[in-house]
Scaffold this motif. Structure first.
Motif, mmCIF file in Angstrom:
data_model
loop_
_atom_site.group_PDB
_atom_site.id
_atom_site.type_symbol
_atom_site.label_atom_id
_atom_site.label_comp_id
_atom_site.label_asym_id
_atom_site.label_seq_id
_atom_site.Cartn_x
_atom_site.Cartn_y
_atom_site.Cartn_z
ATOM 1 N N PHE A 1 10.893 19.967 8.729
ATOM 2 C CA PHE A 1 11.916 19.631 9.719
ATOM 3 C C PHE A 1 11.934 18.132 9.970
ATOM 4 O O PHE A 1 10.901 17.496 9.970
ATOM 5 C CB PHE A 1 11.627 20.349 11.036
ATOM 6 C CG PHE A 1 11.641 21.832 10.910
ATOM 7 C CD1 PHE A 1 10.462 22.525 10.702
ATOM 8 C CD2 PHE A 1 12.825 22.530 10.970
ATOM 9 C CE1 PHE A 1 10.469 23.897 10.586
ATOM 10 C CE2 PHE A 1 12.829 23.895 10.854
ATOM 11 C CZ PHE A 1 11.653 24.586 10.657
ATOM 12 N N PRO A 2 13.080 17.565 10.238
ATOM 13 C CA PRO A 2 13.115 16.117 10.486
ATOM 14 C C PRO A 2 12.629 15.736 11.876
ATOM 15 O O PRO A 2 12.403 14.571 12.149
ATOM 16 C CB PRO A 2 14.604 15.770 10.337
ATOM 17 C CG PRO A 2 15.309 17.024 10.673
ATOM 18 C CD PRO A 2 14.434 18.147 10.226
ATOM 19 N N ILE B 1 0.877 -1.166 0.000
ATOM 20 C CA ILE B 1 0.000 0.000 0.000
ATOM 21 C C ILE B 1 0.913 1.215 0.000
ATOM 22 O O ILE B 1 1.772 1.347 0.870
ATOM 23 C CB ILE B 1 -0.891 0.034 1.252
ATOM 24 C CG1 ILE B 1 -1.645 -1.285 1.400
ATOM 25 C CG2 ILE B 1 -1.841 1.202 1.201
ATOM 26 C CD1 ILE B 1 -2.482 -1.338 2.649
ATOM 27 N N LYS B 2 0.692 2.092 -0.944
ATOM 28 C CA LYS B 2 1.542 3.274 -0.992
ATOM 29 C C LYS B 2 0.888 4.389 -0.191
ATOM 30 O O LYS B 2 -0.328 4.579 -0.271
ATOM 31 C CB LYS B 2 1.701 3.735 -2.452
ATOM 32 C CG LYS B 2 2.430 2.744 -3.305
ATOM 33 C CD LYS B 2 3.914 2.872 -3.099
ATOM 34 C CE LYS B 2 4.673 1.891 -3.966
ATOM 35 N NZ LYS B 2 6.029 1.709 -3.532
ATOM 36 N N ILE B 3 1.689 5.106 0.558
ATOM 37 C CA ILE B 3 1.107 6.161 1.378
ATOM 38 C C ILE B 3 1.836 7.479 1.160
ATOM 39 O O ILE B 3 2.967 7.508 0.719
ATOM 40 C CB ILE B 3 1.181 5.804 2.875
ATOM 41 C CG1 ILE B 3 2.613 5.440 3.257
ATOM 42 C CG2 ILE B 3 0.253 4.691 3.209
ATOM 43 C CD1 ILE B 3 2.767 5.150 4.706
ATOM 44 N N ASN B 4 1.137 8.541 1.499
ATOM 45 C CA ASN B 4 1.730 9.875 1.480
ATOM 46 C C ASN B 4 1.710 10.422 2.885
ATOM 47 O O ASN B 4 0.797 10.133 3.647
ATOM 48 C CB ASN B 4 0.892 10.812 0.606
ATOM 49 C CG ASN B 4 1.097 10.531 -0.847
ATOM 50 O OD1 ASN B 4 2.223 10.408 -1.290
ATOM 51 N ND2 ASN B 4 0.007 10.408 -1.574
ATOM 52 N N PHE B 5 2.679 11.253 3.178
ATOM 53 C CA PHE B 5 2.705 11.843 4.504
ATOM 54 C C PHE B 5 2.310 13.298 4.436
ATOM 55 O O PHE B 5 2.542 13.962 3.438
ATOM 56 C CB PHE B 5 4.112 11.760 5.103
ATOM 57 C CG PHE B 5 4.550 10.377 5.377
ATOM 58 C CD1 PHE B 5 5.547 9.794 4.633
ATOM 59 C CD2 PHE B 5 3.947 9.647 6.383
ATOM 60 C CE1 PHE B 5 5.957 8.512 4.913
ATOM 61 C CE2 PHE B 5 4.353 8.362 6.647
ATOM 62 C CZ PHE B 5 5.350 7.788 5.902
ATOM 63 N N THR B 6 1.742 13.804 5.536
ATOM 64 C CA THR B 6 1.522 15.238 5.645
ATOM 65 C C THR B 6 2.895 15.873 5.649
ATOM 66 O O THR B 6 3.762 15.488 6.414
ATOM 67 C CB THR B 6 0.835 15.581 6.982
ATOM 68 O OG1 THR B 6 -0.050 14.549 7.325
ATOM 69 C CG2 THR B 6 0.115 16.881 6.877
ATOM 70 N N SER B 7 3.086 16.872 4.822
ATOM 71 C CA SER B 7 4.450 17.334 4.618
ATOM 72 C C SER B 7 4.985 18.042 5.847
ATOM 73 O O SER B 7 4.261 18.712 6.575
ATOM 74 C CB SER B 7 4.495 18.288 3.433
ATOM 75 O OG SER B 7 3.788 19.443 3.786
ATOM 76 N N ARG B 8 6.253 17.892 6.044
ATOM 77 C CA ARG B 8 6.892 18.557 7.165
ATOM 78 C C ARG B 8 8.336 18.785 6.782
ATOM 79 O O ARG B 8 9.030 17.861 6.357
ATOM 80 C CB ARG B 8 6.823 17.687 8.412
ATOM 81 C CG ARG B 8 7.448 18.348 9.586
ATOM 82 C CD ARG B 8 7.124 17.596 10.842
ATOM 83 N NE ARG B 8 8.021 18.011 11.896
ATOM 84 C CZ ARG B 8 7.929 19.135 12.565
ATOM 85 N NH1 ARG B 8 6.957 19.967 12.290
ATOM 86 N NH2 ARG B 8 8.787 19.443 13.513
ATOM 87 N N ALA C 1 10.086 15.595 15.244
ATOM 88 C CA ALA C 1 8.654 15.309 15.376
ATOM 89 C C ALA C 1 7.858 16.594 15.480
ATOM 90 O O ALA C 1 8.375 17.623 15.891
ATOM 91 C CB ALA C 1 8.431 14.469 16.623
ATOM 92 N N LEU C 2 6.607 16.533 15.147
ATOM 93 C CA LEU C 2 5.757 17.712 15.178
ATOM 94 C C LEU C 2 5.275 17.978 16.583
ATOM 95 O O LEU C 2 4.747 17.095 17.257
ATOM 96 C CB LEU C 2 4.549 17.482 14.265
ATOM 97 C CG LEU C 2 3.507 18.606 14.232
ATOM 98 C CD1 LEU C 2 4.122 19.871 13.730
ATOM 99 C CD2 LEU C 2 2.339 18.213 13.353
#
Lengths: 297, 422
Positions: free
Chosen positions: B249-250, B240-247, B252-253
């Motif tokens: 900085f490396p 399953i290919k996924i996308n991340f909410t962009s960020r 954690a949010l």
């Protein structure tokens, strides 16, 4: 006492039967191993599943709970979530990886759920950028995703082996969210209620096996909080277009206690004795606790 | 001159004197009556009545009743004796004066004593009240403690019981297993003996699996069907290919840091966009020489080869093009250090630090370097205190850096060395 070359980050008994009692572990090198604790020299199953540390592991199908194949899911810093079947060597049964060219985010936590019959399974994964993604293994697709604005430290379904009912996700900055998973709205997803419990990170959440509306969260300030979820009068209602929408209930704090000055990083309830739980903290102690009067809650 | 009241009548008994003083039309208040052991005065300006009593009286118990147009005194004698007259006869002026003064003094003292006594009693009352409340709270606390203790003991007892139960169950299970095993053996033998067509209705399985459900064990007896669990086959592998909410900085949010991070990103974006006022010389430059990043790289290369003056020139040009990039100042500071232009090095490091706000984990490295360079420059100028401050700031950001730590220690020794000498 057994020592292995690479540090072990996480482990679970979730995928083994009650007789075998094999421990599945994920270590700092990205290896997934299943050990027979009676003969721990050579693992029963071993695979270098990930390129980086396996942050979290969960198992389903064992321990006499639930139905279906025993499966283990691992989430790693390399941004992928993989599901393994101990009967199939080398390759994962399912692999959730970022699209080509996408920069990867740390996957911090994984959990199984919705395993109420032999085909249905769902994996929920939480990432350090606040993403929560729900993968349906029966249809092999992404079923739902959301972002809770803080890195997700721990996700847990209230029970793995029923039609998914509630999901608790805890995060940095002392917040946690409880999602009502019975009603999925096409655009809004699942309804949730969130609570800010403490100033520090909430490392773990574990629902009580004997009562799925009670859960305990462990915090970075060395404290444990016991919460109770109350359902709303109506769990779902129709929105303006007539689609079903979930209604979140409310959460109330039952009790809290501060045990240590260091974070309590892991926590588990005993499935046999109601209220018996064990927690491990960064001050190198393991504490066994008992919570009383849970019948009267 | 007061008006003396002289009309009065009195009578006496062995223990008391009864004096009645008419005060026609005058307002009498308790304050107008003043009485001590041997002196009695009624003063309603401008009228005055005073009497120096024949013998001492008990002034605390004596009373004065103010009735219509008359004050009636009941004075209890200290010594039960009959008085010849109400007042002392030959009382000359001085004696009167003395007596009056004494009387007043004594009255004062008495008043003081009274207030003292009142204060003391008040204190005692307060203390008592406090103690009482404390005791109540203690009792309450103790009650809660007792409840908790009882609960604790009950629970430990329950736990022990439960543990014993578990052990007992385990033993039972072990026993049953043994029995079952024996039965299996027996039946196997019987089967071998029988060898007839009618098979035993149940199926023998190669393994006897005891299926336990949560909570209690259900022991399947041999006569029941023991089916091995039919597990479904492993799933067909899929991805399953996924996308991340962009960020960007490396790290954690975190909600609390979002504001700072946004600011930093905005600043960086702005910095890239600013191009300072055009200078006529710029037209002669090639296209790539107008790009501050390219210039920065060129400067870095020159620094590495040792051409510090050249590097400074390149950075100067880059700064003229874009004076908001902190790294330009940072690197120019390094060049100045090598060239021993210490004041310029300090200036450039300071400017770099200014541009490196707000502090986010992203620009940590740059900030550490800036502090270290400025610190070095200060030390070479023998301004050790300032140098030490900068080193400590650098250490705060990056506590694990050994070289910075060692240098900081060296500077401290230097400072202590110089203060000892002077």
């Amino acid at each position: 006492k057994i020592e292995k070359p690479k540090s072990i980050k996480c482990g679970t008994f979730g995928a083994t039967s009650l007789q075998q009692r094999y421990l599945a572990t994920g270590d700092f090198g990205g290896n997934l191993n299943i050990w027979n604790l009676e003969a721990p020299e050579i693992p029963v199953y071993s695979v270098k599943g990930h390129k980086e540390i396996i942050n979290s592991i969960d198992g389903v199908g064992g321990l006499g709970i639930g139905e279906g194949a025993p499966e283990i899911v691992t989430g790693s810093r390399d941004g992928t979530v993989k599901v393994w079947d101990p009967r199939q060597k080398e390759t994962p049964v399912a692999n959730m990886e970022p699209v080509q060219g996408e920069s990867k985010r740390d996957c911090w936590t994984v959990a199984f759920g919705n395993a109420y019959n032999q085909e249905e399974r769902v994996v929920c994964a939480g990432y350090d950028n606040g993403d929560i993604k729900l993968f349906d293994l029966k249809t092999m697709s992404l079923r739902w995703e959301t972002n809770i604005k803080n890195g997700v430290c721990s996700v847990e379904f209230d029970r793995k082996d029923v039609n998914m009912n509630k999901l608790v996700a805890t995060s940095l900055e002392g917040k946690f969210h409880v999602f009502d998973m019975r009603t999925q709205h096409p655009t809004k997803g699942f309804a949730s209620v969130s609570e800010k419990a403490q100033k520090s990170t909430i490392w773990q959440v574990r629902p009580l096996p004997q009562n799925r509306d009670i859960f305990m969260t462990s915090g970075g300030a060395g404290s444990l909080h016991l919460w109770k979820y109350e359902y709303p009068a109506q769990r779902s209602k129709k929105d303006s277009e007539g689609a079903e929408m979930g209604v979140a209930g409310s959460v109330s704090l039952l009790q809290n206690v501060t045990l240590s000055t260091q974070p309590i990083s892991s926590l588990d309830w005993s499935p046999d004795k109601k209220g018996l739980c064990v927690c491990g903290a960064f001050d190198q102690t393991v504490r066994v606790l008992i919570v009383t009067k849970l019948n009267k809650v | 001159m007061p008006v003396w009241l002289r009309e009065y009548s009195w009578r006496q008994s062995p223990s008391a004197v009864y004096l009645s003083l008419p005060v026609r039309g005058l307002r009498v208040t308790p304050g107008s009556i003043f009485c001590t052991e041997q002196y009695l005065k009624v003063s309603i300006p401008p009228f005055l009545f005073e009497a120096i009593l024949y013998a001492p009286i008990d002034d605390t118990n004596s009373t004065a009743k103010i009735g219509n147009e008359v004050i009636f005194f009941t004075l209890y004698k200290k010594e039960a004796a009959m008085w010849d007259s109400l007042t002392l006869a030959n009382a000359n002026k001085e004696k009167l004066q003395c007596l009056r003064e004494n009387a007043v003094l004594r009255a004062h003292e008495k008043a003081k004593e009274e207030t003292e006594a009142k204060k003391v009693t008040k204190q005692e009352h307060k203390k008592y009240a406090l103690e009482a409340t404390m005791k109540l709270e203690e009792a309450e606390r103790k009650r809660i403690e007792d409840l908790k203790e009882k609960e604790r003991q009950k629970v430990t007892r329950d736990l022990e019981l439960w543990k014993k139960q578990q052990d007992a169950e385990k033993q039972k299970r072990a026993q049953k297993e043994v029995e079952l095993h024996q039965e299996v053996e027996q039946l196997k033998e019987k089967k071998k003996e029988k060898m007839n067509k009618t098979r035993i209705p149940t199926e023998e399985t190669s393994k006897t699996r005891l299926k336990t459900t949560r909570g209690h064990g259900s022991y399947s007896m041999f006569s029941e069907n023991l089916k091995e669990e039919q597990l479904p086959a492993p799933r067909a592998a899929a991805t399953i290919k996924i996308n991340f909410t962009s960020r960007v900085f490396p790290t954690a949010l975190r909600e609390s840091r979002v504001a700072e991070e946004e600011e930093w990103l905005r600043k960086q974006a702005e910095a890239r966009r600013t191009i300072s006022a055009d200078l006529s010389e710029l037209e002669d430059l090639k296209e790539e020489e107008k790009n501050p990043d390219w210039l920065k790289d060129k400067g870095n290369k020159m620094f590495v080869t040792g051409d510090y003056l050249g590097a400074v020139n390149v950075y100067n040009l880059a700064v003229r093009l874009n004076n908001k990039l902190p790294l330009l100042y940072l690197n120019r500071a390094a060049c100045h250090l090598k060239l021993r232009n210490l004041h310029k090095a300090i200036e450039d490091s300071s400017k770099a630090l200014e541009l490196l706000t707000p502090p986010v984990p992203d620009n940590e490295n740059a900030r550490v370097k800036a502090y270290v360079r400025r610190g070095t420059a200060f030390c070479q100028l023998e301004l050790y205190m300032e140098g030490l401050q900068d080193y400590e700031a650098a250490l705060k950001i990056d506590p694990k850096n050994k070289t910075i730590e060692e240098d900081a220690v060296k500077i401290r020794h230097l400072i202590q060395g110089t203060t000892q000498d002077s």
